[in-house]
Design an enzyme around this catalytic site. Structure first.
Site, mmCIF file in Angstrom:
data_model
loop_
_atom_site.group_PDB
_atom_site.id
_atom_site.type_symbol
_atom_site.label_atom_id
_atom_site.label_comp_id
_atom_site.label_asym_id
_atom_site.label_seq_id
_atom_site.Cartn_x
_atom_site.Cartn_y
_atom_site.Cartn_z
ATOM 1 C CB SER A 30 22.988 42.415 -6.999
ATOM 2 O OG SER A 30 23.267 42.041 -8.321
ATOM 3 N NE ARG A 52 34.863 40.711 -10.446
ATOM 4 C CZ ARG A 52 33.857 40.724 -9.575
ATOM 5 N NH1 ARG A 52 32.700 40.141 -9.853
ATOM 6 N NH2 ARG A 52 33.993 41.329 -8.423
ATOM 7 C CG ASP A 100 21.453 49.110 -11.206
ATOM 8 O OD1 ASP A 100 22.013 48.568 -12.179
ATOM 9 O OD2 ASP A 100 20.991 48.466 -10.245
ATOM 10 C CG HIS A 103 24.360 46.442 -10.176
ATOM 11 N ND1 HIS A 103 23.003 46.330 -10.001
ATOM 12 C CD2 HIS A 103 24.902 45.273 -9.712
ATOM 13 C CE1 HIS A 103 22.730 45.137 -9.457
ATOM 14 N NE2 HIS A 103 23.865 44.491 -9.286
ATOM 15 C CG ASP A 104 29.879 48.251 -7.881
ATOM 16 O OD1 ASP A 104 29.390 47.117 -7.754
ATOM 17 O OD2 ASP A 104 31.049 48.458 -8.241
#
Lengths: 369, 369
Positions: free
Chosen positions: B150, B217, B311, B344-345
């Site tokens: 990232s 968040r 992702d 994405h994680d």
């Protein structure tokens, strides 16, 4: 040709509505519009159902001065897909909304005050129950078709599954049988944006809490578009007025979201936004059933489904689950996956692509004549 | 084996940093940690770069009592992917962050007050310029590799393109050469959530504006996961404590976003969040160049890329654009598309899948011995 000058109509029903939650809502008012003429047999009626922030003003203009015609004018009118020379087209504003039908901004006759958060949580099924009262009122026993996209498609599904003897066919665009956790989460942050706005006051505002609602709508816009359509429309261009290294400088896409978000504040009630978001999240065509197949068991109407490749809010796989369940039951079903970069909004924008297919479908099932 | 007891280190440089914006930042402090021993030739150093809200505490524990080890402990330690028996592993907190390095919450020596919004807009290139000062300080002329995901991957790209003689290789995971309008728009609504919070006070808060930051968040979490992973983790389950027809009732995914959003408030500074979000959006590996190819022209280090199928924040096609540009230049490049539902994680979670490939890559280019 466009549908011409139209007028908003309204009806308040005598009977109260028993909601899915067990609560009672009444009296219930629905605002609606009609285009074309109901024939003597009352057999040429088509219902178009609207999405989240839509209204009954589907087509035509209220006066020649009106700048824009109704929201889906392109497909309604003499010679258009829903041909008002032949059909009687109806669009009604859903309960829970803020465009005249009974919703959280309506006056609760028991208190003389706005319902606000005392308004009951409603479901898409409840919206359709109210629409059925309207069809009874208009003396329409059977609709030729119910056509809608997104939340409008959910309503079409409810007609086909809950009132199978009242619909001859359904056209369902960009719809989910039950929104996924991701779709729910995007509505969840939109709600949260409103809850965070101190001027929302737990629904007891006098003026729309603009910052919260604008942000909520901005989040919505992201889900209506797609990665591709945003790239095509905005790319990484920076807003000309702001310096790249200015802390408050904006990308063009950012400015678009702000602009559309704040514009929305002038036209939609915050509590309605929240109630309808909840109805979307709660939606499950198999509500009270064990499976999609069980839910579709009563269906008699042929259903035509459209999904759009770049729709990531209600992605094609969700439509395909419904198609497969109906096929497994041997029900008449038709499915078109439309290649489009417009994202969820494609159902409104790609009408030139799907109109011929809808026309063929309606003709095939004998509702086009 | 895990990296053991570690300590946070800090260095403040004599020289000021000239930023991409033209502004000067100084003095600059970087907080960093190291694992393993630098060899006599200073030739066994590996830099791991962190993502948006990461910090220098990559691995090990500060004391036996610490509940959790550092954020990527799984791949650092004796015998692990980055083997601290052989390598000297460094992780430094980026400028702009709030974990000890100079950022908006730092005291501006010229005023004696927190920078807050007087902090200059920084770019990923600026972060890497500061890291280069750290490498100079540690006497490391050439890094064996720079590895990150990232925003960490963006830093690895900057090392490879801006300081080609200082890196022997790079490993880039789940990274975009320039985030798309969709990715920007998701950060834009996160920023907006903070701007809407009256307790943010244009950055002059005493206490973190919790509602705005938590929501920001929460939005981020949606982008870190995927439709599939959210379905697997939460489905459409409703939070047990809340009734389905309760206006404030929450789906489990909604509760998860709230919970993680408000937890984040205790560990991250709001202004840092905003400055780093901006750095992410502004990131363009081809900054100042006409094309990706021109940007990659100076690269000498072999680069290994990983993208993850689910992702949607930095989708695989964006990594593939870089791979194609490097291949067109005849540069040594390796690309792995990892099938994963983690979104994405995945770059943090799929280490068991990619570790053997990274190990083989490092051994092949002779940095693994």
């Amino acid at each position: 040709m466009y549908a011409g000058i139209v007028e908003e109509k309204s009806v308040t029903f005598d009977t109260d509505l028993r909601l899915e939650s067990g609560r009672i809502l009444g009296p219930v008012t629905l605002v609606y519009e009609t285009y074309g003429k109901l024939d003597e047999k009352r057999s040429n009626a088509i219902l178009v159902t609207h999405a989240w922030t839509g209204n009954a003003h589907l087509a035509g203009k209220y006066s020649e001065d009106e700048q824009k015609p109704g929201w889906w004018d392109a497909i309604i009118g003499p010679g258009r897909l829903l041909d008002t020379d032949r059909h009687f087209v109806i669009c009604s504003n859903v309960i829970g909304s803020c465009y005249g039908s009974t919703g959280p901004a309506s006056i609760n006759p028991k208190t003389g005050k706005r319902y606000n958060l005392s308004f009951p949580v409603i479901t898409v099924r409840d919206m359709v129950r109210a629409q059925k009262l309207l069809m009874d009122h208009l003396g329409i026993d059977k609709l030729l078709t119910v056509l809608g996209g997104s939340m409008g498609g959910m309503q079409a599904l409810e007609w086909a599954t809950q009132f199978p003897d009242r619909v001859a066919s359904a056209v369902v665009l960009a719809t989910s049988p039950r929104p996924s956790a991701q779709a729910i989460s995007l509505n969840a942050v939109a709600r949260w944006a409103i809850f965070n706005d101190p001027s929302w006051k737990k629904g007891e505002y006098r003026k729309n809490p603009k910052d919260g609602l604008a942000l909520a709508r901005g989040i919505g816009h992201i889900t209506f578009l797609s990665d591709d359509s945003m790239t095509a429309k905005f790319g990484r261009r920076f807003s000309a007025k702001d310096g790249l290294f200015d802390f408050f400088g904006q990308f063009e896409v950012e400015r678009y979201l702000f602009y559309n978000g704040y514009n929305f504040v002038d036209r939609f009630d915050t509590n309605s936004f929240l109630y309808l978001a909840k109805a979307l999240d709660l939606y499950d065509v198999a509500w009270g059933c064990e499976s999609l197949q069980e839910a579709f068991e009563p269906v008699t109407a042929p259903i035509q489904f459209f999904a759009f490749t770049s729709d990531w809010l209600y992605p094609p796989y969700q439509t395909e689950e419904m198609v497969q369940a109906l096929e497994a039951l041997g029900k008449p079903v038709e499915y078109h996956l439309i290649e489009s970069s417009y994202g969820h909004d494609a159902f409104l924008l790609e009408h030139e692509t799907f109109a011929p297919m809808v026309r063929a479908f309606l003709e095939k099932i004998g509702t086009g004549d």
